[in-house]
Design a protein around this motif. Structure first.
Motif, PDB file in Angstrom:
ATOM      1  N   PHE A  93     -28.179   4.396 -33.215  1.00  0.00           N
ATOM      2  CA  PHE A  93     -28.939   4.368 -34.457  1.00  0.00           C
ATOM      3  C   PHE A  93     -28.320   5.274 -35.519  1.00  0.00           C
ATOM      4  N   ILE A  94     -27.905   6.459 -35.110  1.00  0.00           N
ATOM      5  CA  ILE A  94     -27.307   7.396 -36.065  1.00  0.00           C
ATOM      6  C   ILE A  94     -26.008   6.827 -36.629  1.00  0.00           C
ATOM      7  N   MET A  95     -25.184   6.241 -35.777  1.00  0.00           N
ATOM      8  CA  MET A  95     -23.919   5.675 -36.264  1.00  0.00           C
ATOM      9  C   MET A  95     -24.165   4.487 -37.193  1.00  0.00           C
ATOM     10  N   ARG A  96     -25.179   3.678 -36.887  1.00  0.00           N
ATOM     11  CA  ARG A  96     -25.518   2.563 -37.787  1.00  0.00           C
ATOM     12  C   ARG A  96     -25.972   3.101 -39.152  1.00  0.00           C
ATOM     13  N   MET A  97     -26.793   4.138 -39.136  1.00  0.00           N
ATOM     14  CA  MET A  97     -27.269   4.708 -40.403  1.00  0.00           C
ATOM     15  C   MET A  97     -26.118   5.303 -41.200  1.00  0.00           C
ATOM     16  N   LEU A  98     -25.218   6.019 -40.516  1.00  0.00           N
ATOM     17  CA  LEU A  98     -24.055   6.579 -41.226  1.00  0.00           C
ATOM     18  C   LEU A  98     -23.175   5.462 -41.783  1.00  0.00           C
ATOM     19  N   GLY A  99     -23.026   4.377 -41.031  1.00  0.00           N
ATOM     20  CA  GLY A  99     -22.245   3.244 -41.516  1.00  0.00           C
ATOM     21  C   GLY A  99     -22.860   2.614 -42.755  1.00  0.00           C
ATOM     22  N   LEU A 111     -22.821   1.888 -48.664  1.00  0.00           N
ATOM     23  CA  LEU A 111     -23.556   1.979 -49.923  1.00  0.00           C
ATOM     24  C   LEU A 111     -22.922   2.970 -50.893  1.00  0.00           C
ATOM     25  N   ASN A 112     -22.504   4.133 -50.381  1.00  0.00           N
ATOM     26  CA  ASN A 112     -21.909   5.187 -51.212  1.00  0.00           C
ATOM     27  C   ASN A 112     -20.594   5.653 -50.598  1.00  0.00           C
ATOM     28  N   THR A 159     -21.910  15.187 -47.154  1.00  0.00           N
ATOM     29  CA  THR A 159     -22.119  14.730 -48.535  1.00  0.00           C
ATOM     30  C   THR A 159     -23.316  13.791 -48.632  1.00  0.00           C
ATOM     31  N   TYR A 160     -23.600  13.049 -47.564  1.00  0.00           N
ATOM     32  CA  TYR A 160     -24.771  12.177 -47.578  1.00  0.00           C
ATOM     33  C   TYR A 160     -26.054  13.004 -47.559  1.00  0.00           C
ATOM     34  N   ALA A 161     -26.063  14.076 -46.786  1.00  0.00           N
ATOM     35  CA  ALA A 161     -27.234  14.960 -46.788  1.00  0.00           C
ATOM     36  C   ALA A 161     -27.373  15.633 -48.142  1.00  0.00           C
TER      37      ALA A 161
END
Length: 144
Positions: A66-72, A77-78, A86-88
């Motif tokens: 789940f974490i890797m999917r969210m990071l992907g 997106l950005n 940088t996402y945080a």
């Protein structure tokens, strides 16, 4: 049907090459070490705790997935040349990006010390006349 198979074999011979490069061998060896370490490490855990550890591994793997999917999704997106901190920074705030970046660095710094200690213990078993701290220093210097 034979003509179709011969045509597809001709396409495969033109597009695929036989042989392994050094990068292929490196990836195979890394996968072998990780797989072997996973099974050796899991063996003692299964022996001590029982088969419920498979459920724990499955839940941990699902969480990582789940974490890797969210990071992907965030990376698509950005797109950014920075790290995941940088996402945080964008989503939560400057304090979160700063904290995550430094926590990641501290974790890697401590992990490097632990890996140097384990390497020193292994090498000390092979050559016991050299103290562990010498091996640790050599490993840290080599890694840095």
């Amino acid at each position: 049907m034979a003509a179709h198979q011969n045509g597809s074999e001709a396409n495969h011979s033109q597009s695929l090459k036989h042989g392994l490069k050094s990068r292929h061998l490196t990836m195979i060896s890394i996968a072998g070490v990780i797989g072997g370490s996973l099974f050796v490490g899991s063996g003692s855990i299964i022996y001590n705790t029982g088969p419920v550890v498979f459920l724990t591994y499955a839940l941990g793997g699902l969480l990582v997935w789940f974490i890797m999917r969210m990071l992907g999704e965030m990376a698509v997106l950005n797109p950014d040349s920075g790290s995941f901190s940088t996402y945080a920074d964008r989503a939560i705030g400057r304090w979160a990006g700063f904290s995550i970046g430094w926590l990641y660095w501290c974790t890697l710094a401590m992990l490097m010390g632990w890996e140097a200690y384990v390497a020193g213990k292994i090498l000390n078993n092979w050559f016991p006349f050299i103290p562990i701290w010498v091996y640790m220093t050599v490993v840290i210097v080599a890694l840095v």
